[in-house]
Design a protein around this motif. Sequence first.
Motif, PDB file in Angstrom:
ATOM      1  N   LEU A 366      38.961  16.622  28.942  1.00  0.00           N
ATOM      2  CA  LEU A 366      40.135  17.487  29.018  1.00  0.00           C
ATOM      3  C   LEU A 366      41.225  16.854  29.884  1.00  0.00           C
ATOM      4  N   ASN A 367      40.813  16.166  30.932  1.00  0.00           N
ATOM      5  CA  ASN A 367      41.782  15.489  31.793  1.00  0.00           C
ATOM      6  C   ASN A 367      42.520  14.394  31.025  1.00  0.00           C
ATOM      7  N   TYR A 368      41.790  13.626  30.212  1.00  0.00           N
ATOM      8  CA  TYR A 368      42.444  12.576  29.435  1.00  0.00           C
ATOM      9  C   TYR A 368      43.371  13.156  28.364  1.00  0.00           C
ATOM     10  N   ILE A 369      43.002  14.293  27.803  1.00  0.00           N
ATOM     11  CA  ILE A 369      43.892  14.934  26.828  1.00  0.00           C
ATOM     12  C   ILE A 369      45.201  15.327  27.523  1.00  0.00           C
ATOM     13  N   GLY A 370      45.098  15.836  28.745  1.00  0.00           N
ATOM     14  CA  GLY A 370      46.296  16.151  29.520  1.00  0.00           C
ATOM     15  C   GLY A 370      47.106  14.909  29.838  1.00  0.00           C
ATOM     16  N   ILE A 371      46.429  13.812  30.150  1.00  0.00           N
ATOM     17  CA  ILE A 371      47.123  12.548  30.422  1.00  0.00           C
ATOM     18  C   ILE A 371      47.886  12.087  29.189  1.00  0.00           C
ATOM     19  N   GLY A 372      47.253  12.187  28.024  1.00  0.00           N
ATOM     20  CA  GLY A 372      47.917  11.779  26.789  1.00  0.00           C
ATOM     21  C   GLY A 372      49.190  12.567  26.542  1.00  0.00           C
ATOM     22  N   GLU A 373      49.131  13.870  26.773  1.00  0.00           N
ATOM     23  CA  GLU A 373      50.322  14.702  26.583  1.00  0.00           C
ATOM     24  C   GLU A 373      51.399  14.344  27.598  1.00  0.00           C
ATOM     25  N   SER A 374      50.995  14.104  28.852  1.00  0.00           N
ATOM     26  CA  SER A 374      51.977  13.776  29.887  1.00  0.00           C
ATOM     27  C   SER A 374      52.609  12.401  29.657  1.00  0.00           C
ATOM     28  N   GLU A 375      51.867  11.508  28.984  1.00  0.00           N
ATOM     29  CA  GLU A 375      52.405  10.177  28.691  1.00  0.00           C
ATOM     30  C   GLU A 375      53.398  10.189  27.538  1.00  0.00           C
ATOM     31  N   GLY A 376      53.461  11.305  26.807  1.00  0.00           N
ATOM     32  CA  GLY A 376      54.420  11.410  25.721  1.00  0.00           C
ATOM     33  C   GLY A 376      53.852  11.230  24.332  1.00  0.00           C
ATOM     34  N   ALA A 377      52.543  11.064  24.216  1.00  0.00           N
ATOM     35  CA  ALA A 377      51.931  10.998  22.890  1.00  0.00           C
ATOM     36  C   ALA A 377      51.956  12.393  22.260  1.00  0.00           C
ATOM     37  N   ASP A 378      51.940  12.455  20.953  1.00  0.00           N
ATOM     38  CA  ASP A 378      51.978  13.735  20.242  1.00  0.00           C
ATOM     39  C   ASP A 378      50.564  14.203  19.914  1.00  0.00           C
ATOM     40  N   SER A 392      31.189  30.471  24.600  1.00  0.00           N
ATOM     41  CA  SER A 392      31.497  30.840  25.985  1.00  0.00           C
ATOM     42  C   SER A 392      30.554  30.225  27.008  1.00  0.00           C
ATOM     43  N   LEU A 393      29.331  29.908  26.612  1.00  0.00           N
ATOM     44  CA  LEU A 393      28.351  29.385  27.561  1.00  0.00           C
ATOM     45  C   LEU A 393      28.127  27.877  27.433  1.00  0.00           C
ATOM     46  N   GLY A 394      28.940  27.224  26.605  1.00  0.00           N
ATOM     47  CA  GLY A 394      28.733  25.789  26.380  1.00  0.00           C
ATOM     48  C   GLY A 394      29.959  24.963  26.695  1.00  0.00           C
ATOM     49  N   TYR A 395      29.794  23.648  26.594  1.00  0.00           N
ATOM     50  CA  TYR A 395      30.857  22.697  26.909  1.00  0.00           C
ATOM     51  C   TYR A 395      31.490  22.188  25.614  1.00  0.00           C
ATOM     52  N   PHE A 396      32.161  23.095  24.910  1.00  0.00           N
ATOM     53  CA  PHE A 396      32.709  22.778  23.595  1.00  0.00           C
ATOM     54  C   PHE A 396      34.198  22.473  23.674  1.00  0.00           C
ATOM     55  N   ILE A 397      34.607  21.406  22.983  1.00  0.00           N
ATOM     56  CA  ILE A 397      36.012  21.012  22.913  1.00  0.00           C
ATOM     57  C   ILE A 397      36.365  20.710  21.459  1.00  0.00           C
ATOM     58  N   GLN A 398      37.546  21.159  21.040  1.00  0.00           N
ATOM     59  CA  GLN A 398      38.044  20.747  19.726  1.00  0.00           C
ATOM     60  C   GLN A 398      38.297  19.243  19.730  1.00  0.00           C
ATOM     61  N   PRO A 399      37.966  18.541  18.660  1.00  0.00           N
ATOM     62  CA  PRO A 399      38.342  17.127  18.588  1.00  0.00           C
ATOM     63  C   PRO A 399      39.860  17.001  18.661  1.00  0.00           C
ATOM     64  N   ALA A 400      40.325  15.954  19.317  1.00  0.00           N
ATOM     65  CA  ALA A 400      41.759  15.773  19.553  1.00  0.00           C
ATOM     66  C   ALA A 400      42.284  14.556  18.811  1.00  0.00           C
ATOM     67  N   ILE A 401      43.449  14.716  18.182  1.00  0.00           N
ATOM     68  CA  ILE A 401      44.117  13.618  17.496  1.00  0.00           C
ATOM     69  C   ILE A 401      45.514  13.457  18.085  1.00  0.00           C
ATOM     70  N   PRO A 419      35.631  13.215  22.028  1.00  0.00           N
ATOM     71  CA  PRO A 419      36.226  13.300  20.688  1.00  0.00           C
ATOM     72  C   PRO A 419      37.753  13.242  20.721  1.00  0.00           C
ATOM     73  N   VAL A 420      38.283  12.094  21.107  1.00  0.00           N
ATOM     74  CA  VAL A 420      39.725  11.895  21.219  1.00  0.00           C
ATOM     75  C   VAL A 420      40.100  10.603  20.496  1.00  0.00           C
ATOM     76  N   ILE A 421      41.019  10.697  19.544  1.00  0.00           N
ATOM     77  CA  ILE A 421      41.452   9.532  18.783  1.00  0.00           C
ATOM     78  C   ILE A 421      42.945   9.323  18.975  1.00  0.00           C
ATOM     79  N   ALA A 422      43.318   8.090  19.279  1.00  0.00           N
ATOM     80  CA  ALA A 422      44.713   7.705  19.441  1.00  0.00           C
ATOM     81  C   ALA A 422      45.156   6.894  18.232  1.00  0.00           C
TER      82      ALA A 422
END
Length: 514
Positions: A366-378, A392-401, A419-422
Amino acid sequence: MSGKRSAWNGNQQTSLTDPSKKEKGDRVLTTKVETFNNYINGEWREAVSKKTFSDINPANTEDIIGAFQASNEQDIKLAIEAANKAFPEWARTAPSKRAAILNKAADILEQNADKYASELTREEGKHVTDAKNEVLRSAQTLRFYAIEGQSYSGETFPNDDPNMKVSTEREPLGVVSVITPWNFPISIPSRKIAPALIMGNTVVFKPSSDTPLIAIRLVEALHQAGIPKGVINLVTGKASDVGDLLVTHPAIKAVTFTGSTSAGEDIHKKSSFTTRTQMELGGKNPMIVMDDADIDLAATLTVNGGFSLSGQACTGTSRVIVLEKVKEAFLEKLIAKTRALKIGNGFEEGVKIGPLANERQMKNVLNYIGIGESEGADLVYGGRRLTEGDYSLGYFIQPAIFTNVHPTMRIAKEEIFGPVIAIIGVNSYEEAIEIANDVEYGLSASIVTNNLKLAHQFTKDIQAGTVKVNRTTTGNLMNAPFGGLKKSSTSTFRESGRAGLEFFTQVKTVYVGY
């Protein structure tokens, strides 16, 4: 899992009360759970400190898998001493007898594949089908080395003296430290432990604290198969409590490690001048999509390579370098295929993306997803934590593009392990290769193209230990060498295949006159 006491591993029920941090291994537990012991000198025993830590299901943090020994350096010393004492006899044991033990252990894994797969899914999160395939692959790995190890030998050299024979012999090293990660928690240990044992070495095995149970099942299989006491030893606990001694103890002749590059560099610095090391480390693996590529295939390969195992594979696709001419068409297909992926518990039918392995891993992604947004990537798809209902009880994240990613951005340079693709647009093959190689890693890489000449050129130009054409960056054959370049490896000894035996032997040249 039942709390029934085992006649041969000393498991028992216990009540745990640890400080609550909601981190796997550091959570308040008030329920009865099964306690699992270390395996030292052929016996299942508690840690010297008698402290334990908990193993928690990342899909449901209220599901406590078990309590495991929180070992310290005293336990490591006992394990190393046992392995060192057992080494001379094991080194003299006939290769056929060593092979028989590996084959019998493989039988046990296969016979219990469904049970072990269920346990693996509970503690690591991958789909139960993938977990079963991993257990069965591990059994195949044991069988592979049981066969190959019996024919791995030295050479005889011609010379000018008719009354002399010159040859080489391959001898085992001694005690080997095996330190493994949580993402393939039985497959990776199997491909390290099996070649070590078949060549006559003894082992001290430290699995990840996120997946200790499946590691214990592997050692149980070897125990039931009749391996002599002290030949393999398993110690669980935090690397910070036991890791240094596994590397620095004078009896340790070799260290085989899979994990992060930073941890690998630390091990390399601390190892002695005469300690052999084998390390498979991080990756920032690119897939190049050419303008003549099958775009549907490219999107499928990207989804499979980037989002399988929730992106938690060292060879996972994390960068897609695509020709601008087909970028929009590729992105459209990629988003559509990603949207179709089912996220959930690994026991649910049709689930393709499970939870992240632990809270720390989830926060990092999640931190890297925030970094990507702050760097200006879409951020054009996903990237959010799922918290409603069954999530609610698990560590689930939507895959990020991410798209419109510049090659200098951190999300294009640093390993995320999630699950993060650039997506990076380029105008030529030459530009694509330059960007693909402009990272500190060199583990795996792929190209999607119908141009045979270009595909061949790619295999020469790319700086990676595993190179693929029209296939995902993930996956490797058990009978083919595996390893990386640059900071993805020490670039010394390869794992897997027949080449994987070399690390566990030393060569002695013998001159005999008669």
